[in-house]
Write an enzyme that holds these catalytic residues in place. Structure first.
Site, PDB file in Angstrom:
ATOM      1  N   SER A  41      -5.347   2.730   4.162  1.00  0.00           N
ATOM      2  CA  SER A  41      -4.824   1.499   4.742  1.00  0.00           C
ATOM      3  C   SER A  41      -3.409   1.165   4.276  1.00  0.00           C
ATOM      4  CB  SER A  41      -5.799   0.365   4.429  1.00  0.00           C
ATOM      5  OG  SER A  41      -5.401  -0.780   5.096  1.00  0.00           O
ATOM      6  N   HIS A  42      -3.288   0.035   3.587  1.00  0.00           N
ATOM      7  CA  HIS A  42      -1.973  -0.472   3.187  1.00  0.00           C
ATOM      8  C   HIS A  42      -1.514   0.116   1.852  1.00  0.00           C
ATOM      9  CE1 HIS A  42      -5.243  -2.650   1.492  1.00  0.00           C
ATOM     10  NE2 HIS A  42      -4.474  -3.003   0.489  1.00  0.00           N
ATOM     11  N   ASP A  74      -2.675   2.015   8.573  1.00  0.00           N
ATOM     12  CA  ASP A  74      -3.567   2.508   9.627  1.00  0.00           C
ATOM     13  C   ASP A  74      -3.627   1.593  10.842  1.00  0.00           C
ATOM     14  OD1 ASP A  74      -4.869   0.599   8.064  1.00  0.00           O
ATOM     15  OD2 ASP A  74      -6.857   1.382   8.563  1.00  0.00           O
ATOM     16  N   ASP A 107       0.249  -2.284   9.242  1.00  0.00           N
ATOM     17  CA  ASP A 107       0.101  -1.528   7.986  1.00  0.00           C
ATOM     18  C   ASP A 107      -0.111  -0.029   8.217  1.00  0.00           C
ATOM     19  OD1 ASP A 107      -2.440  -1.712   9.073  1.00  0.00           O
ATOM     20  OD2 ASP A 107      -3.398  -1.624   7.097  1.00  0.00           O
ATOM     21  N   LYS A 123     -10.371  -4.745  12.721  1.00  0.00           N
ATOM     22  CA  LYS A 123      -9.238  -5.624  12.939  1.00  0.00           C
ATOM     23  C   LYS A 123      -8.142  -4.805  13.610  1.00  0.00           C
ATOM     24  CE  LYS A 123      -7.823  -5.284   8.071  1.00  0.00           C
ATOM     25  NZ  LYS A 123      -8.928  -4.591   7.407  1.00  0.00           N
ATOM     26  N   ASP A 180      -4.380  -1.651  11.313  1.00  0.00           N
ATOM     27  CA  ASP A 180      -5.341  -2.727  11.577  1.00  0.00           C
ATOM     28  C   ASP A 180      -4.867  -4.087  11.070  1.00  0.00           C
ATOM     29  OD1 ASP A 180      -5.712  -2.110   8.921  1.00  0.00           O
ATOM     30  OD2 ASP A 180      -7.865  -1.707   9.077  1.00  0.00           O
ATOM     31  N   ARG A 181      -3.861  -4.109  10.195  1.00  0.00           N
ATOM     32  CA  ARG A 181      -3.367  -5.405   9.704  1.00  0.00           C
ATOM     33  C   ARG A 181      -2.149  -5.848  10.503  1.00  0.00           C
ATOM     34  NH1 ARG A 181      -3.827  -5.841   3.207  1.00  0.00           N
ATOM     35  NH2 ARG A 181      -5.948  -5.076   3.064  1.00  0.00           N
TER      36      ARG A 181
HETATM   37  C1  G16 Z   1      -9.857  -3.921   3.809  1.00  0.00           C
HETATM   38  C2  G16 Z   1     -11.018  -4.530   4.520  1.00  0.00           C
HETATM   39  C3  G16 Z   1     -10.776  -5.992   4.748  1.00  0.00           C
HETATM   40  C4  G16 Z   1     -10.456  -6.677   3.428  1.00  0.00           C
HETATM   41  C5  G16 Z   1      -9.293  -5.986   2.770  1.00  0.00           C
HETATM   42  C6  G16 Z   1      -8.997  -6.515   1.383  1.00  0.00           C
HETATM   43  O1  G16 Z   1      -8.738  -3.964   4.637  1.00  0.00           O
HETATM   44  O2  G16 Z   1     -11.254  -3.908   5.760  1.00  0.00           O
HETATM   45  O3  G16 Z   1     -11.913  -6.527   5.341  1.00  0.00           O
HETATM   46  O4  G16 Z   1     -10.157  -8.024   3.645  1.00  0.00           O
HETATM   47  O5  G16 Z   1      -9.578  -4.621   2.625  1.00  0.00           O
HETATM   48  O6  G16 Z   1     -10.095  -6.267   0.580  1.00  0.00           O
HETATM   49  P1  G16 Z   1     -10.020  -6.487  -0.986  1.00  0.00           P
HETATM   50  O7  G16 Z   1      -9.675  -7.951  -1.150  1.00  0.00           O
HETATM   51  O8  G16 Z   1     -11.393  -6.140  -1.458  1.00  0.00           O
HETATM   52  O9  G16 Z   1      -8.923  -5.611  -1.529  1.00  0.00           O
HETATM   53  P2  G16 Z   1      -7.840  -2.664   4.855  1.00  0.00           P
HETATM   54  O10 G16 Z   1      -6.750  -3.120   5.766  1.00  0.00           O
HETATM   55  O11 G16 Z   1      -7.374  -2.303   3.486  1.00  0.00           O
HETATM   56  O12 G16 Z   1      -8.771  -1.656   5.433  1.00  0.00           O
END
Ligand code: G16
Length: 543
Positions: free
Chosen positions: A113-114, A279, A277, A376, A281-282
């Site tokens: 992801s990010h 991938d 981000d 998302k 989704d953000r």
């Molecule tokens: C993932 C999850 C999200 C979550 C985020 C932050 O996002 O899919 O639902 O809100 O992590 O999670 P944490 O607070 O546990 O770090 P992504 O965009 O990283 O896949």
């Protein structure tokens, strides 16, 4: 071509976190590390022989290598068809859309992801089920259990597949198809949004800047914004996906998307700014010199949903993660629909969307989405905003300020303490847990503690229970402080402190969030002893 059974030994650390398994690239490069996890995914699934698997990733370092491994293992394990994004690319929401469109059995997303990429960066793998969404906890628990007992995995000895050419190849009984990563997703967006109204907006001289952060959304944004909607060439910046994201940190927030922030807060800025981000989704959304918090963004989208063709009949309900501000709740109240409060993690929205209890979902962590997929969706949120802007013909700031005037403002911020010693972070949470037993009814200045608990959730659809999802303190005036440890980091622990107060007085809506929340910020430190446990005098990231 024979199936090879390879003997292996279990790794103890393959427990999926908030969103799949995320580790340093170097951990994934250990012999059999990826293979063990992939075989554990397959071993926890039933009846997938002959079915379709979708595979793609955000293009980060190790993506292509991992995809070759997964294709061979999926063939050996008996999938009938494997759909792979060209060059190994698929954004997370596009993968979700493709699973749904082609009624695939499931999909594997390769992304952290990010989190930063590159040889020294992070890698990740996540399994999505047939509704297109992240595997629920019962599946991720099963994967972990299999990973602890694994002794062998299956693969085939075959040449690498050319991922750059769209087309079909047969390996044993499996059809491997390399597909256009953008086309199906773009088609879905065209069904949901009023493309002709957005085109007219761009034709009228409206300017935007979209920062793809050298991650997956570059090709998607160029096709949709520049080619289909007529935004001027150059609207998309950092649009070429790079294995190390150009050395950047592909997290669309005020700290990491600084190039976009400088443009939007500078002279002659475009009317609208957005970023996505690693991938895809953000999303982060900005007006001219104006930041829209993700919590407010969800509330604004919900309040304006019927202006958008795909949502013209209204919303079944809204869902937000517990630490997300209660701004969406006010909209749900006004619309007389339910607003569900779930633990952090997109996987918790899946059942609500499948059961049509919620149509829009959102999280403070820069995630917004809807029932169109089960993830998302960054670019979807940007198009939703563009559709609203095309109808209202007002600035982003005016739309948000008018929203606050109508519903009140949920002043909100998140303070992250990254890379904290894990033992110290756990000790902080443990101490907080014990402190909670005598907090209720206590007064701190003007704040009277109304409730404090360790958030637990019972899924209204399948009644599954998820406990220990964050410690929250609610005050009598509607303010909240929430403490959680992140489930997505790969180094030490990240403490997240979420702060929120409600301000109905319009004369105070222009005030700075950090100043407005100053008392709560102090109180959070006093209650949790943050400085003492983390040995930090300030957070690493404030959003
Ligand atoms: C993932 C999850 C999200 C979550 C985020 C932050 O996002 O899919 O639902 O809100 O992590 O999670 P944490 O607070 O546990 O770090 P992504 O965009 O990283 O896949």
């Amino acid at each position: 071509m024979d199936i090879k059974i390879v003997t292996t030994t279990a790794f103890t650390d393959q427990e999926p976190g908030t969103s799949g398994l995320r580790k340093k690239v170097t951990i994934f490069q250990q012999q059999n590390y990826l293979e063990n996890f992939v075989q554990s995914i397959f071993d926890s699934l039933d009846d997938f022989q002959g079915q379709t698997l979708v595979v793609g990733g955000d293009g980060r370092y190790y993506n292509k290598t991992a995809i070759q491994t997964i294709i061979k293992m999926a063939v050996a394990n008996g999938f009938g068809q494997i759909l792979v994004g060209q060059n190994g690319l698929l954004s997370t929401p596009a993968l979700s859309a493709i699973i749904r469109k082609y009624q695939a059995f499931g999909g594997i997303v390769l992304s952290a992801s990010h989190n930063p990429g590159g040889l020294q960066g992070d890698f990740g793998i996540k399994y999505n089920i047939s509704n297109g969404g992240p595997a629920p906890e019962k599946v991720t628990d099963a994967i972990y259990e299999h990973s602890q007992n694994i002794t062998e995995y299956k693969t085939v000895a075959t040449d690498s597949i050319d991922l750059s050419q769209i087309g079909k190849t047969k390996i044993r009984d499996t059809l491997v198809e390399i597909i256009d990563p953008v086309a199906d997703y773009a088609e879905l967006m065209e069904e949901l949004f009023d493309f002709s109204a957005i085109k007219q907006l761009f034709n009228s001289g409206f300017k935007m800047c979209f920062d793809a952060m050298h991650a997956i959304t570059g090709p998607y944004a160029k096709t949709i914004l520049e080619q289909k909607l007529g935004a001027v060439t150059g609207t998309v910046i950092n649009g070429i996906p790079l294995e190390d994201f150009g050395g950047g940190h592909p997290d669309p927030n005020l700290t990491h998307a600084h190039e976009l922030v400088d443009i939007m807060y500078g002279k002659n800025s475009p009317q609208f700014g957005a970023a996505s981000d690693g991938d895809g989704d953000r999303n982060m959304v900005l007006g001219q010199g104006f930041f829209v918090t993700p919590s407010d963004s969800l509330a604004v989208l919900a309040a304006n949903a019927t202006l958008v063709p795909g949502y013209k009949d209204g919303l079944a309900g809204i869902a937000r993660s517990m630490p997300t501000s209660e701004a969406a709740d006010h909209v749900a109240d006004a619309l007389k629909i339910d607003c569900y409060e779930t633990p952090t993690g997109w996987k918790f929205f899946g059942n609500l969307l499948d059961a049509n209890l919620a149509t829009l979902c959102g999280e403070e962590s820069f995630g917004t989405g809807s029932s169109h997929v089960r993830e998302k969706d960054g670019l979807w949120a940007v198009l939703f905003w563009l559709n609203i802007l095309a109808v209202h013909k007002k600035s982003v700031e005016d739309i948000v300020r008018e929203h606050w005037t109508k519903y009140g403002r949920n002043v909100y911020s998140r303070h992250d303490y990254e890379g904290v010693d894990s033992k110290a972070a756990n000790a902080l949470m443990e101490n907080l847990y014990h402190t909670f037993s005598h907090l209720k009814g206590k007064k701190f200045g003007k704040y009277l503690v109304e409730y404090c608990d360790d958030f637990g959730y019972i899924d209204p659809v399948d009644r599954s229970i998820s406990q220990n999802q964050g410690m929250r303190i609610g005050f009598q005036d509607g303010s909240r402080i929430v403490f959680r440890l992140s489930g997505t980091g790969t180094e030490g622990a990240t403490l997240r402190v979420y702060l929120e107060s409600f301000e109905p007085d319009t004369t105070k809506h222009h005030l700075d969030a950090q100043k407005e929340l100053a008392d709560l910020i102090k109180l959070a430190d006093e209650i949790a002893d943050i400085k003492k446990y983390t040995d930090r005098d300030k957070p690493s990231v404030i959003t």
